[in-house]
Design a protein around this motif. Structure first.
Motif, PDB file in Angstrom:
ATOM      1  N   ARG A  65       0.818  -1.218   0.000  1.00 10.85           N
ATOM      2  CA  ARG A  65       0.000   0.000   0.000  1.00 10.85           C
ATOM      3  C   ARG A  65       0.852   1.269   0.000  1.00 10.85           C
ATOM      4  O   ARG A  65       0.570   2.219  -0.722  1.00 10.85           O
ATOM      5  CB  ARG A  65      -0.934  -0.003   1.214  1.00 10.85           C
ATOM      6  CG  ARG A  65      -1.854   1.202   1.216  1.00 10.85           C
ATOM      7  CD  ARG A  65      -2.874   1.108   2.329  1.00 10.85           C
ATOM      8  NE  ARG A  65      -2.254   1.307   3.635  1.00 10.85           N
ATOM      9  CZ  ARG A  65      -2.911   1.254   4.787  1.00 10.85           C
ATOM     10  NH1 ARG A  65      -4.202   0.978   4.787  1.00 10.85           N
ATOM     11  NH2 ARG A  65      -2.289   1.452   5.918  1.00 10.85           N
ATOM     12  N   VAL A  69       0.491   4.169  -2.689  1.00  5.93           N
ATOM     13  CA  VAL A  69       0.101   5.523  -2.284  1.00  5.93           C
ATOM     14  C   VAL A  69       1.092   6.551  -2.828  1.00  5.93           C
ATOM     15  O   VAL A  69       0.705   7.555  -3.427  1.00  5.93           O
ATOM     16  CB  VAL A  69       0.041   5.619  -0.737  1.00  5.93           C
ATOM     17  CG1 VAL A  69       0.018   7.063  -0.276  1.00  5.93           C
ATOM     18  CG2 VAL A  69      -1.157   4.859  -0.207  1.00  5.93           C
ATOM     19  N   HIS A  70       2.388   6.297  -2.620  1.00  3.93           N
ATOM     20  CA  HIS A  70       3.357   7.330  -2.993  1.00  3.93           C
ATOM     21  C   HIS A  70       3.609   7.393  -4.495  1.00  3.93           C
ATOM     22  O   HIS A  70       3.873   8.474  -5.019  1.00  3.93           O
ATOM     23  CB  HIS A  70       4.633   7.179  -2.156  1.00  3.93           C
ATOM     24  CG  HIS A  70       4.388   7.557  -0.727  1.00  3.93           C
ATOM     25  ND1 HIS A  70       4.058   6.637   0.233  1.00  3.93           N
ATOM     26  CD2 HIS A  70       4.327   8.766  -0.119  1.00  3.93           C
ATOM     27  CE1 HIS A  70       3.846   7.263   1.375  1.00  3.93           C
ATOM     28  NE2 HIS A  70       3.996   8.555   1.198  1.00  3.93           N
ATOM     29  N   MET A  73       0.431   9.395  -5.456  1.00  4.43           N
ATOM     30  CA  MET A  73       0.313  10.764  -4.940  1.00  4.43           C
ATOM     31  C   MET A  73       1.496  11.646  -5.349  1.00  4.43           C
ATOM     32  O   MET A  73       1.313  12.817  -5.673  1.00  4.43           O
ATOM     33  CB  MET A  73       0.180  10.770  -3.410  1.00  4.43           C
ATOM     34  CG  MET A  73      -1.009   9.992  -2.878  1.00  4.43           C
ATOM     35  SD  MET A  73      -2.579  10.491  -3.604  1.00  4.43           S
ATOM     36  CE  MET A  73      -2.864  12.027  -2.782  1.00  4.43           C
ATOM     37  N   LEU A  74       2.718  11.081  -5.325  1.00  2.00           N
ATOM     38  CA  LEU A  74       3.893  11.874  -5.716  1.00  2.00           C
ATOM     39  C   LEU A  74       4.118  11.817  -7.222  1.00  2.00           C
ATOM     40  O   LEU A  74       4.583  12.780  -7.824  1.00  2.00           O
ATOM     41  CB  LEU A  74       5.143  11.353  -5.004  1.00  2.00           C
ATOM     42  CG  LEU A  74       5.281  11.726  -3.523  1.00  2.00           C
ATOM     43  CD1 LEU A  74       6.331  10.857  -2.849  1.00  2.00           C
ATOM     44  CD2 LEU A  74       5.651  13.180  -3.369  1.00  2.00           C
ATOM     45  N   SER A  78       0.828  14.815  -7.590  1.00  2.00           N
ATOM     46  CA  SER A  78       1.707  15.977  -7.412  1.00  2.00           C
ATOM     47  C   SER A  78       2.318  16.402  -8.746  1.00  2.00           C
ATOM     48  O   SER A  78       2.393  17.590  -9.065  1.00  2.00           O
ATOM     49  CB  SER A  78       2.842  15.655  -6.431  1.00  2.00           C
ATOM     50  OG  SER A  78       2.320  15.268  -5.191  1.00  2.00           O
ATOM     51  N   MET A 112      12.825   6.101  -4.017  1.00  2.61           N
ATOM     52  CA  MET A 112      11.982   6.134  -2.815  1.00  2.61           C
ATOM     53  C   MET A 112      10.977   4.978  -2.836  1.00  2.61           C
ATOM     54  O   MET A 112      10.788   4.279  -1.838  1.00  2.61           O
ATOM     55  CB  MET A 112      11.249   7.477  -2.744  1.00  2.61           C
ATOM     56  CG  MET A 112      10.297   7.616  -1.574  1.00  2.61           C
ATOM     57  SD  MET A 112       9.560   9.272  -1.571  1.00  2.61           S
ATOM     58  CE  MET A 112       8.241   9.045  -0.384  1.00  2.61           C
ATOM     59  N   SER A 134      13.813   9.575  -0.560  1.00  9.09           N
ATOM     60  CA  SER A 134      12.911  10.556   0.051  1.00  9.09           C
ATOM     61  C   SER A 134      13.550  11.939   0.109  1.00  9.09           C
ATOM     62  O   SER A 134      12.884  12.953  -0.126  1.00  9.09           O
ATOM     63  CB  SER A 134      12.538  10.138   1.476  1.00  9.09           C
ATOM     64  OG  SER A 134      11.952   8.866   1.478  1.00  9.09           O
ATOM     65  N   VAL A 137      13.390  13.488  -3.276  1.00  5.55           N
ATOM     66  CA  VAL A 137      12.030  13.973  -3.580  1.00  5.55           C
ATOM     67  C   VAL A 137      11.736  15.240  -2.774  1.00  5.55           C
ATOM     68  O   VAL A 137      11.187  16.217  -3.306  1.00  5.55           O
ATOM     69  CB  VAL A 137      10.982  12.874  -3.292  1.00  5.55           C
ATOM     70  CG1 VAL A 137       9.575  13.427  -3.414  1.00  5.55           C
ATOM     71  CG2 VAL A 137      11.167  11.694  -4.241  1.00  5.55           C
ATOM     72  N   ALA A 138      12.127  15.232  -1.491  1.00  6.33           N
ATOM     73  CA  ALA A 138      11.897  16.426  -0.666  1.00  6.33           C
ATOM     74  C   ALA A 138      12.647  17.622  -1.254  1.00  6.33           C
ATOM     75  O   ALA A 138      12.113  18.739  -1.320  1.00  6.33           O
ATOM     76  CB  ALA A 138      12.335  16.159   0.773  1.00  6.33           C
ATOM     77  N   PHE A 141      10.793  19.038  -4.179  1.00  3.55           N
ATOM     78  CA  PHE A 141       9.675  19.887  -3.769  1.00  3.55           C
ATOM     79  C   PHE A 141      10.180  21.244  -3.267  1.00  3.55           C
ATOM     80  O   PHE A 141       9.519  22.266  -3.461  1.00  3.55           O
ATOM     81  CB  PHE A 141       8.827  19.179  -2.688  1.00  3.55           C
ATOM     82  CG  PHE A 141       7.736  18.311  -3.253  1.00  3.55           C
ATOM     83  CD1 PHE A 141       8.034  17.211  -4.042  1.00  3.55           C
ATOM     84  CD2 PHE A 141       6.388  18.586  -2.998  1.00  3.55           C
ATOM     85  CE1 PHE A 141       7.025  16.405  -4.577  1.00  3.55           C
ATOM     86  CE2 PHE A 141       5.376  17.788  -3.532  1.00  3.55           C
ATOM     87  CZ  PHE A 141       5.693  16.699  -4.317  1.00  3.55           C
TER      88      PHE A 141
HETATM   89  C1  HEM Z   1       9.399  12.947   0.425  1.00  7.50           C
HETATM   90  C2  HEM Z   1       8.103  12.990   0.617  1.00  7.50           C
HETATM   91  C3  HEM Z   1       7.336  12.029   1.502  1.00  7.50           C
HETATM   92  C4  HEM Z   1       7.766  11.167   2.456  1.00  7.50           C
HETATM   93  C5  HEM Z   1       9.183  10.931   2.940  1.00  7.50           C
HETATM   94  C6  HEM Z   1       6.591  10.465   2.973  1.00  7.50           C
HETATM   95  C7  HEM Z   1       6.619   9.514   3.980  1.00  7.50           C
HETATM   96  C8  HEM Z   1       5.523   8.846   4.481  1.00  7.50           C
HETATM   97  C9  HEM Z   1       5.526   7.916   5.593  1.00  7.50           C
HETATM   98  C10 HEM Z   1       6.766   7.540   6.407  1.00  7.50           C
HETATM   99  C11 HEM Z   1       4.259   7.453   5.748  1.00  7.50           C
HETATM  100  C12 HEM Z   1       3.746   6.474   6.819  1.00  7.50           C
HETATM  101  C13 HEM Z   1       3.777   5.087   6.290  1.00  7.50           C
HETATM  102  C14 HEM Z   1       3.278   4.083   7.314  1.00  7.50           C
HETATM  103  O1  HEM Z   1       3.562   4.240   8.492  1.00  7.50           O
HETATM  104  O2  HEM Z   1       2.608   3.141   6.887  1.00  7.50           O
HETATM  105  C15 HEM Z   1       3.433   8.087   4.748  1.00  7.50           C
HETATM  106  C16 HEM Z   1       2.106   7.849   4.566  1.00  7.50           C
HETATM  107  C17 HEM Z   1       1.312   8.503   3.641  1.00  7.50           C
HETATM  108  N1  HEM Z   1       1.716   9.492   2.775  1.00  7.50           N
HETATM  109 FE1  HEM Z   1       3.590  10.129   2.506  1.00  7.50          FE
HETATM  110  N2  HEM Z   1       5.482  10.913   2.326  1.00  7.50           N
HETATM  111  C18 HEM Z   1       5.885  11.867   1.420  1.00  7.50           C
HETATM  112  C19 HEM Z   1       5.082  12.581   0.562  1.00  7.50           C
HETATM  113  C20 HEM Z   1       3.717  12.423   0.450  1.00  7.50           C
HETATM  114  C21 HEM Z   1       2.867  13.236  -0.377  1.00  7.50           C
HETATM  115  C22 HEM Z   1       3.344  14.439  -1.221  1.00  7.50           C
HETATM  116  C23 HEM Z   1       1.605  12.744  -0.253  1.00  7.50           C
HETATM  117  C24 HEM Z   1       0.333  13.199  -0.909  1.00  7.50           C
HETATM  118  C25 HEM Z   1       0.281  14.052  -1.920  1.00  7.50           C
HETATM  119  C26 HEM Z   1       1.672  11.628   0.671  1.00  7.50           C
HETATM  120  C27 HEM Z   1       0.598  10.855   1.037  1.00  7.50           C
HETATM  121  C28 HEM Z   1       0.624   9.883   2.030  1.00  7.50           C
HETATM  122  C29 HEM Z   1      -0.530   9.097   2.426  1.00  7.50           C
HETATM  123  C30 HEM Z   1      -1.951   9.225   1.854  1.00  7.50           C
HETATM  124  C31 HEM Z   1      -0.106   8.232   3.446  1.00  7.50           C
HETATM  125  C32 HEM Z   1      -0.940   7.189   4.170  1.00  7.50           C
HETATM  126  C33 HEM Z   1      -0.654   5.881   3.457  1.00  7.50           C
HETATM  127  C34 HEM Z   1      -1.279   4.662   4.039  1.00  7.50           C
HETATM  128  O3  HEM Z   1      -2.447   4.686   4.368  1.00  7.50           O
HETATM  129  O4  HEM Z   1      -0.557   3.656   4.124  1.00  7.50           O
HETATM  130  N3  HEM Z   1       2.961  11.464   1.064  1.00  7.50           N
HETATM  131  N4  HEM Z   1       4.236   8.933   3.983  1.00  7.50           N
END
Ligand code: HEM
Ligand code: HEM
Length: 159
Positions: A65, A69-70, A73-74, A78, A112, A134, A137-138, A141
């Motif tokens: 998942r 998701v990423h 979404m990314l 994005s 990533m 990551s 990607v950061a 952005f």
């Molecule tokens: C470098 C950028 C990003 C990093 C390092 C990052 C990192 C993470 C991490 C560590 C989690 C938690 C995963 C877990 O515990 O299961 C997460 C979840 C999530 N992220 Fe990101 N994220 C980034 C960018 C984004 C962006 C830009 C979006 C949306 C446009 C996004 C949407 C989400 C969503 C919807 C979840 C929940 C996913 C789930 O239900 O398993 N993320 N992200």
């Protein structure tokens, strides 16, 4: 006073005076603007993300998942929003920050996504991969954000 909004602008003329779409030459990658390149990349991420979603739904296995998701979404959401921003604000598209954003986003995201996959499947050496991807990607952005603040404005038409 006329304020030019996207809806009120004339439609983009067809390239090279072509009278219809069939006469348009196929455009080489190198000749594309950053908005067009990002749009093309974004649809590939969308296909990949949706493919993963279908596989997850079909197998009733949500292990991937976080990758799904990423990538969606990314890679799709994005990226397509950023493509539209470059289209709307051409000053942004001509900045070096746009090139930095493009490469950091498109090189960082696959790393990533691979790193998240490795974490979720408890493969060795996952941490540095996910961290490196990551951070890239950061950083992409951050380049985009700086570009917005420096260059996202359009000259208003004279009143
Ligand atoms: C470098 C950028 C990003 C990093 C390092 C990052 C990192 C993470 C991490 C560590 C989690 C938690 C995963 C877990 O515990 O299961 C997460 C979840 C999530 N992220 Fe990101 N994220 C980034 C960018 C984004 C962006 C830009 C979006 C949306 C446009 C996004 C949407 C989400 C969503 C919807 C979840 C929940 C996913 C789930 O239900 O398993 N993320 N992200
Ligand atoms: C045919 C297309 C798609 C299918 C079949 C699909 C399938 C799924 C499935 C099965 C899950 C839940 C996984 C689980 O927890 O077991 C999920 C989660 C998710 N999908 Fe998709 N997906 C699709 C397209 C998309 C698209 C296009 C986006 C984003 C634009 C997206 C964003 C998300 C997000 C954010 C979550 C996590 C939700 C949460 O945090 O609970 N999906 N998807």
């Amino acid at each position: 006073m006329t304020i030019s909004t996207p809806a009120s602008r004339a439609a983009m003329p067809l390239d090279g005076g072509a009278r219809n779409l069939k006469e348009l030459p196929a455009r080489r990658w190198a000749a594309l603007g950053i908005d067009e390149k990002l749009l093309r990349c974004a649809v590939l991420y969308a296909l990949l993300g949706i493919g993963m979603g279908l596989a997850m739904a079909g197998s009733h296995d949500g292990t991937n998942r976080g990758v799904h998701v990423h990538v969606n979404m990314l890679g799709w959401v994005s990226m397509v929003l950023m493509a539209l921003a470059y289209r709307q604000f051409p000053r942004m598209a001509h900045s070096l920050l746009a090139r930095a954003h493009f490469w950091l986003h498109n090189l960082g995201l696959p790393v990533m996504a691979a790193g998240i996959y490795m974490v979720l499947h408890q493969l060795p050496h996952a941490e540095p991969v996910v961290a490196g991807g990551s951070m890239a990607v950061a950083a992409s952005f951050a380049c985009f954000a700086l570009n917005v603040w420096l260059n996202a404005f359009s000259p208003r038409e004279a009143a």
